[in-house]
Design an enzyme around this catalytic site. Structure first.
Site, mmCIF file in Angstrom:
data_model
loop_
_atom_site.group_PDB
_atom_site.id
_atom_site.type_symbol
_atom_site.label_atom_id
_atom_site.label_comp_id
_atom_site.label_asym_id
_atom_site.label_seq_id
_atom_site.Cartn_x
_atom_site.Cartn_y
_atom_site.Cartn_z
ATOM 1 N N GLN A 1 -3.040 -4.079 2.690
ATOM 2 C CA GLN A 1 -3.770 -5.337 2.941
ATOM 3 C C GLN A 1 -5.206 -5.028 3.299
ATOM 4 O O GLN A 1 -5.496 -3.996 3.901
ATOM 5 C CB GLN A 1 -3.127 -6.122 4.095
ATOM 6 C CG GLN A 1 -1.827 -6.799 3.738
ATOM 7 C CD GLN A 1 -0.645 -5.921 4.093
ATOM 8 O OE1 GLN A 1 -0.758 -4.696 4.051
ATOM 9 N NE2 GLN A 1 0.474 -6.507 4.421
ATOM 10 N N ARG A 2 -6.069 -5.958 2.983
ATOM 11 C CA ARG A 2 -7.497 -5.730 3.223
ATOM 12 C C ARG A 2 -7.778 -5.306 4.657
ATOM 13 O O ARG A 2 -8.569 -4.399 4.910
ATOM 14 C CB ARG A 2 -8.276 -7.008 2.884
ATOM 15 C CG ARG A 2 -9.765 -6.821 2.860
ATOM 16 C CD ARG A 2 -10.456 -8.077 2.382
ATOM 17 N NE ARG A 2 -10.395 -8.245 0.949
ATOM 18 C CZ ARG A 2 -11.181 -7.587 0.087
ATOM 19 N NH1 ARG A 2 -12.055 -6.709 0.525
ATOM 20 N NH2 ARG A 2 -11.092 -7.795 -1.203
#
Ligand SMILES: Nc1nc2c(ncn2[C@@H]2O[C@H](COP(=O)(O)OP(=O)(O)O)[C@@H](O)[C@H]2O)c(=O)[nH]1
Ligand SMILES: [Mg+2]
Length: 209
Positions: A70-71
């Site tokens: 995930q970012r």
């Protein structure tokens, strides 16, 4: 030289390899590793931290690190770079919308000093999904031919059907072994034409202090 192989004894446990699985979230990293390990792949939730799996593959033991993509988690990837022998970059071949993001994350990783000696396998995953991008489309979208700093290849695969997962590990093992342990080795999966064997690599794989 009179010997079939030249062993470079530059590691204490010389038959171990450290492999880092990275890629955007939802690419299928955890599913690939579960499938390779014959685990149930029907109930996988997003990886928030990391998993480590150990595979015995031929004469080598692979310690594989699967890190959440995930970012918000990406800044933490760097904590896992040390002593990495191979980077497996997993791509969701159906996720055309994020291909640019995927390309940028990959190319910024390749600038990292601590990954300098690592072999790069790009897994074009989810090939079982109708309409997914082919490996050659992904090769272009990620601008792989511009990579001169790492030995790389791209292999299309599916974590659901298991297609080409073992072949991918074969390539990783052969690529790393040819650099760390042997002067010559035969590969069961052809290396891409852009990066022939002999790409400059540091014998201590990564120049870590
Ligand atoms: N159809 C298909 N779905 C997949 C494949 N690999 C993973 N998935 C699905 O994609 C989603 C994300 O997988 P996951 O392994 O958690 O991705 P990660 O975030 O990269 O670890 C899950 O719903 C998986 O079931 C594949 O090869 N084909
Ligand atoms: Mg995961």
């Amino acid at each position: 030289m009179g010997l079939l192989t030249i062993i470079r004894k530059n590691r204490q446990k010389e038959k171990e390899m450290r492999v880092l699985f990275l890629g955007l979230d939802n690419a299928g990293k955890t599913t690939i590793l579960k499938k390779l390990n014959d685990e149930d792949i029907t109930s996988i939730s997003p990886t928030l931290g990391f998993n480590i799996k150990t595979f015995v593959h031929g004469r080598y033991t692979l310690n594989v690190w699967d890190v959440g993509g995930q970012r918000t988690l990406r800044p933490y990837w760097r904590n896992y770079f040390e002593q990495t022998d191979a980077l497996v970059w997993v791509v969701d071949s159906g996720d055309r919308m994020r291909m640019r993001d995927c390309k940028e994350e990959l190319h910024s990783l390749l600038l990292e000093d601590r990954l300098a000696g690592a072999s790069l396998l790009v897994f074009a995953n989810k090939q079982d999904i109708l309409g997914s991008m082919t490996d050659s489309e992904i090769e272009q979208a990620l601008d792989l031919p511009s990579i001169k700093s790492h030995e790389w290849t791209i292999i299309s695969c599916s974590a659901v059907t298991g297609k080409n997962l073992i072949e991918g590990l074969d390539w990783v093992v052969n690529s790393v072994a040819s650099r760390l342990y042997y002067s010559t080795i035969t590969s069961s999966v052809p290396t891409n034409s852009e990066t022939e064997r002999g790409v400059p690599v540091t014998p201590d794989h990564g120049g870590a202090p």
